[in-house]
Design an enzyme around this catalytic site. Sequence first.
Site, PDB file in Angstrom:
ATOM      1  N   LYS A 185       0.863  -1.238   0.049  1.00  0.00           N
ATOM      2  CA  LYS A 185       0.075  -0.011  -0.224  1.00  0.00           C
ATOM      3  C   LYS A 185       0.799   1.243  -0.147  1.00  0.00           C
ATOM      4  O   LYS A 185       1.981   1.171   0.076  1.00  0.00           O
ATOM      5  CB  LYS A 185      -0.924  -0.173   1.354  1.00  0.00           C
ATOM      6  CG  LYS A 185      -1.906  -1.298   1.260  1.00  0.00           C
ATOM      7  CD  LYS A 185      -2.869  -1.177   2.137  1.00  0.00           C
ATOM      8  CE  LYS A 185      -3.835  -2.335   2.277  1.00  0.00           C
ATOM      9  NZ  LYS A 185      -4.874  -2.317   3.475  1.00  0.00           N
ATOM     10  N   TYR A 235     -12.896  -1.578  -3.080  1.00  0.00           N
ATOM     11  CA  TYR A 235     -13.246  -1.655  -1.577  1.00  0.00           C
ATOM     12  C   TYR A 235     -14.637  -1.715  -1.449  1.00  0.00           C
ATOM     13  O   TYR A 235     -15.049  -1.238  -0.540  1.00  0.00           O
ATOM     14  CB  TYR A 235     -12.452  -0.809  -0.800  1.00  0.00           C
ATOM     15  CG  TYR A 235     -10.873  -1.317  -0.470  1.00  0.00           C
ATOM     16  CD1 TYR A 235     -10.806  -2.300   0.506  1.00  0.00           C
ATOM     17  CD2 TYR A 235      -9.839  -0.692  -0.978  1.00  0.00           C
ATOM     18  CE1 TYR A 235      -9.322  -2.711   0.478  1.00  0.00           C
ATOM     19  CE2 TYR A 235      -8.673  -1.097  -0.665  1.00  0.00           C
ATOM     20  CZ  TYR A 235      -8.341  -2.010   0.109  1.00  0.00           C
ATOM     21  OH  TYR A 235      -7.143  -2.318   0.358  1.00  0.00           O
ATOM     22  N   ASN A 286      -2.082   0.023   7.034  1.00  0.00           N
ATOM     23  CA  ASN A 286      -1.585  -1.271   7.473  1.00  0.00           C
ATOM     24  C   ASN A 286      -0.696  -2.118   6.512  1.00  0.00           C
ATOM     25  O   ASN A 286      -0.661  -3.344   6.618  1.00  0.00           O
ATOM     26  CB  ASN A 286      -2.589  -2.035   8.179  1.00  0.00           C
ATOM     27  CG  ASN A 286      -3.475  -2.360   7.140  1.00  0.00           C
ATOM     28  OD1 ASN A 286      -3.386  -1.899   5.878  1.00  0.00           O
ATOM     29  ND2 ASN A 286      -4.579  -3.198   7.458  1.00  0.00           N
ATOM     30  N   HIS A 328      -2.050  -5.432   1.573  1.00  0.00           N
ATOM     31  CA  HIS A 328      -3.427  -6.179   1.326  1.00  0.00           C
ATOM     32  C   HIS A 328      -3.131  -7.568   1.011  1.00  0.00           C
ATOM     33  O   HIS A 328      -2.237  -8.061   0.382  1.00  0.00           O
ATOM     34  CB  HIS A 328      -4.045  -5.452   0.150  1.00  0.00           C
ATOM     35  CG  HIS A 328      -5.314  -6.514  -0.299  1.00  0.00           C
ATOM     36  ND1 HIS A 328      -6.475  -6.195   0.344  1.00  0.00           N
ATOM     37  CD2 HIS A 328      -5.730  -7.088  -1.319  1.00  0.00           C
ATOM     38  CE1 HIS A 328      -7.446  -7.116  -0.233  1.00  0.00           C
ATOM     39  NE2 HIS A 328      -6.700  -7.471  -1.220  1.00  0.00           N
ATOM     40  N   GLU A 355      -9.496  -9.914  -7.662  1.00  0.00           N
ATOM     41  CA  GLU A 355      -8.788  -8.681  -7.332  1.00  0.00           C
ATOM     42  C   GLU A 355      -7.683  -8.917  -8.195  1.00  0.00           C
ATOM     43  O   GLU A 355      -7.087  -7.735  -8.836  1.00  0.00           O
ATOM     44  CB  GLU A 355      -8.228  -8.855  -6.033  1.00  0.00           C
ATOM     45  CG  GLU A 355      -9.390  -8.566  -4.817  1.00  0.00           C
ATOM     46  CD  GLU A 355      -8.940  -8.787  -3.549  1.00  0.00           C
ATOM     47  OE1 GLU A 355     -10.035  -8.561  -2.677  1.00  0.00           O
ATOM     48  OE2 GLU A 355      -7.889  -9.290  -3.284  1.00  0.00           O
TER      49      GLU A 355
END
Length: 149
Positions: free
Chosen positions: A21, A61, A124, A127, A138
């Site tokens: 990310k 998302y 975080n 993914h 995805e």
Amino acid sequence: MHQILRNLDKMITNRTFTMLKPDSVEKGNIGAILEKINAAGFKIVAMKLTQMTRRDAETFYAIHKERPFFGELVEYMTRGPIVAAVLEKENAVEDFRALIGATNPEEAAEGTIRKLYATSISENAVHGSDSDENASIESAFHFSGRDTF
Ligand code: UDP
Ligand code: MG
């Protein structure tokens, strides 16, 4: 065509999808995280540096669109480049979720990628797909069959 069918077939059980990310890219953690992924036995079968548009992030998302953190999540995921990749290993989805650790880094096990590199439950670091079906969806969102080996 045979190549495409073979790739689709592989995604069912042996593949997962990841994103390093924007916080990981900003902090210069791409190399360290890829090192952990390789050391855990995952083979990279597709990879690129790319930036998600607002629309991309809202689509990716969409399952979280009613959640209070959705706006913040879209801002975060679009603020800079990410590394998107498809990973191959036996039991890929489950093993990769174990490697990255819990969503909240404070709850993530020692040695996991999120424990080592995540800042917070929002930012975080990585993914990981949560099911074989989502891994396929995805992966196809970010890569064509021709980008995937
Ligand atoms: N997220 C957040 N606040 C929360 C829960 C999740 O900002 O309370 C973000 C976080 O970046 C997380 C993403 O939304 O990785 C997707 O949430 P999910 O519950 O699917 O966690 P994951 O599957 O990534 O562990
Ligand atoms: Mg999830």
